[in-house]
Design an enzyme around this catalytic site. Sequence first.
Site, PDB file in Angstrom:
ATOM      1  N   HIS A 110       0.826  -1.202   0.000  1.00 47.26           N
ATOM      2  CA  HIS A 110       0.000   0.000   0.000  1.00 47.26           C
ATOM      3  C   HIS A 110       0.866   1.261   0.000  1.00 47.26           C
ATOM      4  O   HIS A 110       1.924   1.304   0.613  1.00 47.26           O
ATOM      5  CB  HIS A 110      -0.896   0.043   1.246  1.00 47.26           C
ATOM      6  CG  HIS A 110      -2.064  -0.875   1.181  1.00 47.26           C
ATOM      7  ND1 HIS A 110      -2.583  -1.500   2.295  1.00 47.26           N
ATOM      8  CD2 HIS A 110      -2.824  -1.294   0.140  1.00 47.26           C
ATOM      9  CE1 HIS A 110      -3.616  -2.244   1.936  1.00 47.26           C
ATOM     10  NE2 HIS A 110      -3.770  -2.139   0.636  1.00 47.26           N
ATOM     11  N   TYR A 111       0.369   2.263  -0.704  1.00 42.57           N
ATOM     12  CA  TYR A 111       0.918   3.606  -0.572  1.00 42.57           C
ATOM     13  C   TYR A 111      -0.227   4.591  -0.796  1.00 42.57           C
ATOM     14  O   TYR A 111      -0.863   4.548  -1.827  1.00 42.57           O
ATOM     15  CB  TYR A 111       2.040   3.863  -1.581  1.00 42.57           C
ATOM     16  CG  TYR A 111       2.858   5.066  -1.153  1.00 42.57           C
ATOM     17  CD1 TYR A 111       3.837   4.924  -0.158  1.00 42.57           C
ATOM     18  CD2 TYR A 111       2.632   6.316  -1.693  1.00 42.57           C
ATOM     19  CE1 TYR A 111       4.566   6.012   0.269  1.00 42.57           C
ATOM     20  CE2 TYR A 111       3.356   7.408  -1.261  1.00 42.57           C
ATOM     21  CZ  TYR A 111       4.316   7.262  -0.293  1.00 42.57           C
ATOM     22  OH  TYR A 111       5.042   8.341   0.146  1.00 42.57           O
ATOM     23  N   PRO A 129       0.655   3.626   3.115  1.00 46.45           N
ATOM     24  CA  PRO A 129       0.301   2.498   3.983  1.00 46.45           C
ATOM     25  C   PRO A 129      -0.400   2.979   5.246  1.00 46.45           C
ATOM     26  O   PRO A 129      -0.328   4.156   5.595  1.00 46.45           O
ATOM     27  CB  PRO A 129       1.665   1.884   4.311  1.00 46.45           C
ATOM     28  CG  PRO A 129       2.602   3.049   4.274  1.00 46.45           C
ATOM     29  CD  PRO A 129       2.085   3.953   3.179  1.00 46.45           C
ATOM     30  N   HIS A 136       5.683  -3.703   4.700  1.00 50.48           N
ATOM     31  CA  HIS A 136       4.994  -4.981   4.753  1.00 50.48           C
ATOM     32  C   HIS A 136       4.362  -5.268   3.399  1.00 50.48           C
ATOM     33  O   HIS A 136       4.061  -4.362   2.617  1.00 50.48           O
ATOM     34  CB  HIS A 136       3.938  -5.007   5.855  1.00 50.48           C
ATOM     35  CG  HIS A 136       2.945  -3.886   5.772  1.00 50.48           C
ATOM     36  ND1 HIS A 136       3.246  -2.593   6.155  1.00 50.48           N
ATOM     37  CD2 HIS A 136       1.650  -3.850   5.353  1.00 50.48           C
ATOM     38  CE1 HIS A 136       2.189  -1.820   5.980  1.00 50.48           C
ATOM     39  NE2 HIS A 136       1.204  -2.566   5.483  1.00 50.48           N
ATOM     40  N   HIS A 158       1.298  -7.481   1.338  1.00 46.87           N
ATOM     41  CA  HIS A 158       0.026  -8.199   1.434  1.00 46.87           C
ATOM     42  C   HIS A 158       0.021  -9.352   0.438  1.00 46.87           C
ATOM     43  O   HIS A 158       0.400  -9.177  -0.730  1.00 46.87           O
ATOM     44  CB  HIS A 158      -1.146  -7.268   1.143  1.00 46.87           C
ATOM     45  CG  HIS A 158      -1.297  -6.164   2.139  1.00 46.87           C
ATOM     46  ND1 HIS A 158      -2.125  -6.256   3.234  1.00 46.87           N
ATOM     47  CD2 HIS A 158      -0.709  -4.946   2.221  1.00 46.87           C
ATOM     48  CE1 HIS A 158      -2.055  -5.150   3.943  1.00 46.87           C
ATOM     49  NE2 HIS A 158      -1.198  -4.333   3.345  1.00 46.87           N
TER      50      HIS A 158
END
Length: 321
Positions: free
Chosen positions: A241-242, A244, A250, A252
């Site tokens: 994610h960004y 996050p 981390h 996913h």
Amino acid sequence: MTSTTPPDVAARVEALIPRFRLTRLLNQDQAGRRISLLGTIDSQPGVLVAERAAFATDDDHLSSFSTSLIGIKNLGANDIYAWFLASTALDEDQPPDLKLNLIYPCTDKHVKKYSAQGLRVVTETPEIYAKYIRPYMQQQRVQGRLNWVFNIIEGRTEQEDVIYREHGEEGFLLLPDLNWDRKTIPSLHLLGLVERRDIWSVRDLKRSHITWIKHMRDKLLDSTVKIYPNLDKDQLKLYVHYQPTYYHFHIHIVHVALEAGNTQATGKALGLDNIISQLENLQGDDNAGMDDVSLTYHLGEASDIWEKIYLPLKEGGKVEI
């Protein structure tokens, strides 16, 4: 919901449902919230699609929601986070039909994250990242919001859930994400946490990390299909994610059939293989990295980054982190 069907027709079709006799399950989707069944009614074939209805949101129902649940079973707890299975059925022998996450005590940031809000698309240039976003990340990290991550990395919590682990400077571990119910394979959601603390987000990845990232990718895939042997590697997708939710790198790992919501949408999720390819094609030496590129993503209007950084930049005001 008021029916517009004539009463005699409504009565006739309502009487069909109790006569449905199951032949087999055709499909389970929407992360397990919808099922398609093949069966017969009076020896004639039929398909029955069942989907969980929306929650009632009137004050009376919401006030009694938590006290009406039965069979509450804790799946895990770490710092201020805990997750459970529970049932709304009166029969305790029925399988749980709810997955619960509890954040207690929560912060204003949690309230904003889970509140309904509009979205905005922003483009984060290397200059904006260096001048505003990186200092904001630093501020968040020193406020103790990573305690639950460090509890896992340092072996204080959730060790029984760890699927795979490598120690060392480039160590990492694999465990179930707290949003997964631990059993519904089409909604599988695992998390790869790195042990090192110098990589806060995708922005810290450089060309020199490519070999390590590929090693993590391969081990995360190998470990997932080993513990869930009915899965093949090409049924899994890996992304980051960004921005996050928390600033500790981390990855996913989810089932490819998991229907994409906001967390997997363009403007939030970056495919790991695409990140690797982007790093491989960056100009420069091994120090060239993701902090050298512009990233476009979306933000909630109630998020700190929108309110404190991008809204002032848009309006020509002063940014105060």
